[in-house]
Scaffold this motif. Structure first.
Motif, mmCIF file in Angstrom:
data_model
loop_
_atom_site.group_PDB
_atom_site.id
_atom_site.type_symbol
_atom_site.label_atom_id
_atom_site.label_comp_id
_atom_site.label_asym_id
_atom_site.label_seq_id
_atom_site.Cartn_x
_atom_site.Cartn_y
_atom_site.Cartn_z
ATOM 1 N N ALA A 88 0.521 4.719 1.929
ATOM 2 C CA ALA A 88 -0.782 4.651 1.258
ATOM 3 C C ALA A 88 -1.161 3.203 0.982
ATOM 4 O O ALA A 88 -2.320 2.802 1.149
ATOM 5 C CB ALA A 88 -0.749 5.452 -0.042
ATOM 6 N N ASP A 91 -2.430 1.575 4.149
ATOM 7 C CA ASP A 91 -3.738 2.053 4.585
ATOM 8 C C ASP A 91 -4.867 1.672 3.634
ATOM 9 O O ASP A 91 -6.045 1.771 3.997
ATOM 10 C CB ASP A 91 -3.711 3.580 4.755
ATOM 11 C CG ASP A 91 -2.815 4.007 5.909
ATOM 12 O OD1 ASP A 91 -2.480 3.150 6.752
ATOM 13 O OD2 ASP A 91 -2.442 5.188 5.960
ATOM 14 N N GLN A 105 -8.051 8.919 0.666
ATOM 15 C CA GLN A 105 -7.202 8.148 1.571
ATOM 16 C C GLN A 105 -5.800 7.998 1.004
ATOM 17 O O GLN A 105 -4.801 8.101 1.732
ATOM 18 C CB GLN A 105 -7.798 6.763 1.813
ATOM 19 C CG GLN A 105 -7.007 5.906 2.797
ATOM 20 C CD GLN A 105 -7.076 6.456 4.208
ATOM 21 O OE1 GLN A 105 -8.139 6.457 4.821
ATOM 22 N NE2 GLN A 105 -5.946 6.934 4.726
ATOM 23 N N PHE A 106 -5.710 7.769 -0.289
ATOM 24 C CA PHE A 106 -4.403 7.609 -0.943
ATOM 25 C C PHE A 106 -3.523 8.836 -0.707
ATOM 26 O O PHE A 106 -2.378 8.727 -0.246
ATOM 27 C CB PHE A 106 -4.595 7.377 -2.444
ATOM 28 C CG PHE A 106 -3.319 7.425 -3.242
ATOM 29 C CD1 PHE A 106 -2.450 6.353 -3.242
ATOM 30 C CD2 PHE A 106 -2.980 8.559 -3.972
ATOM 31 C CE1 PHE A 106 -1.252 6.401 -3.968
ATOM 32 C CE2 PHE A 106 -1.800 8.618 -4.700
ATOM 33 C CZ PHE A 106 -0.937 7.536 -4.703
ATOM 34 N N SER A 109 -2.779 9.508 3.112
ATOM 35 C CA SER A 109 -1.773 8.574 3.615
ATOM 36 C C SER A 109 -0.402 8.848 3.017
ATOM 37 O O SER A 109 0.624 8.693 3.692
ATOM 38 C CB SER A 109 -2.192 7.136 3.303
ATOM 39 O OG SER A 109 -3.378 6.791 3.980
ATOM 40 N N PHE A 110 -0.386 9.255 1.751
ATOM 41 C CA PHE A 110 0.881 9.627 1.105
ATOM 42 C C PHE A 110 1.536 10.752 1.899
ATOM 43 O O PHE A 110 2.727 10.690 2.239
ATOM 44 C CB PHE A 110 0.603 10.069 -0.332
ATOM 45 C CG PHE A 110 1.822 10.165 -1.202
ATOM 46 C CD1 PHE A 110 2.026 9.276 -2.236
ATOM 47 C CD2 PHE A 110 2.772 11.162 -0.994
ATOM 48 C CE1 PHE A 110 3.156 9.370 -3.060
ATOM 49 C CE2 PHE A 110 3.899 11.263 -1.797
ATOM 50 C CZ PHE A 110 4.087 10.362 -2.833
#
Length: 205
Positions: A88, A91, A105-106, A109-110
């Motif tokens: 994360a 990204d 996104q966090f 991506s995690f």
């Protein structure tokens, strides 16, 4: 504001501490019983690593939390969660605010970071079965006010966790139980529930 990410990591650390015994008890059934300690110690380390920083790059802040967690709890689940945070962080480099898009996104991506490290997929009775339904809800409802978005994601994570009681474990010690693993709820997926409960709490202020 990046303070919101610090707030989130603080709430995660607190909620993992509050649920430490529950996670230990769940993990003793299907694993080695250290999940509660790993999650409470690991996310506490992540929070403390960013608590007083002046870093204004969201990605660098999150990555620093992940790196601290990796050092603090180098167990299997600790490494997976740290990998999620670090992915994360990568990204979200060069971002300096927490929009709905950046929150989505966090978590997206995690999840990707955990999948890449752990090689688990949806339906295999792992953390992924808790986080993936929530991530899908985040993507589908990104235009909602953040508090509503977090609430929907939290509900989806819990539903995903409850569905693990219908799955046969494919990974870890639980997999040795074969068909007998089907009726058990997965403690890793419960970690995902706690991550999204923390999200819901933190964005309410």
């Amino acid at each position: 504001m990046l303070q919101d990410m610090k707030r989130y990591l603080e709430v995660v650390a607190n909620i993992m501490q509050e649920n430490k015994d529950t996670l230990i008890e769940m993990d003793q059934i299907v694993g080695d019983g250290d999940l509660g300690l790993t999650m409470s110690d690991g996310f506490r380390a992540a929070y403390l690593a960013v608590k007083d920083t002046d870093e204004q790059d969201l990605g660098k802040l999150v990555y620093a939390g992940g790196k601290a967690m990796a050092s603090a709890v180098p167990s299997t689940m600790g490494t997976l969660m740290a990998s999620g945070l670090m992915q994360a962080g990568k990204d979200l480099r060069n971002q300096n605010e927490l929009t709905n898009e950046n929150w989505v996104q966090f978590f997206d991506s995690f999840e990707a970071g955990v999948i890449n490290r752990g090689k688990a997929n949806v339906g295999e009775k792992t953390f992924i079965d808790g986080i993936d339904p929530a991530v899908q809800v985040l993507k589908e409802n990104i235009e909602l006010p953040l508090a509503q978005l977090a609430s929907k994601a939290s509900k989806a994570a819990r539903q995903g966790y409850e569905q693990t009681a219908t799955m046969i474990a494919k990974h870890g010690r639980a997999a040795t139980r074969g068909e007998a693993s089907r009726d058990l709820l997965d403690p890793g997926a419960y970690v995902a529930v706690l991550l999204f409960e923390a999200f819901e709490i933190s964005v309410k202020g």
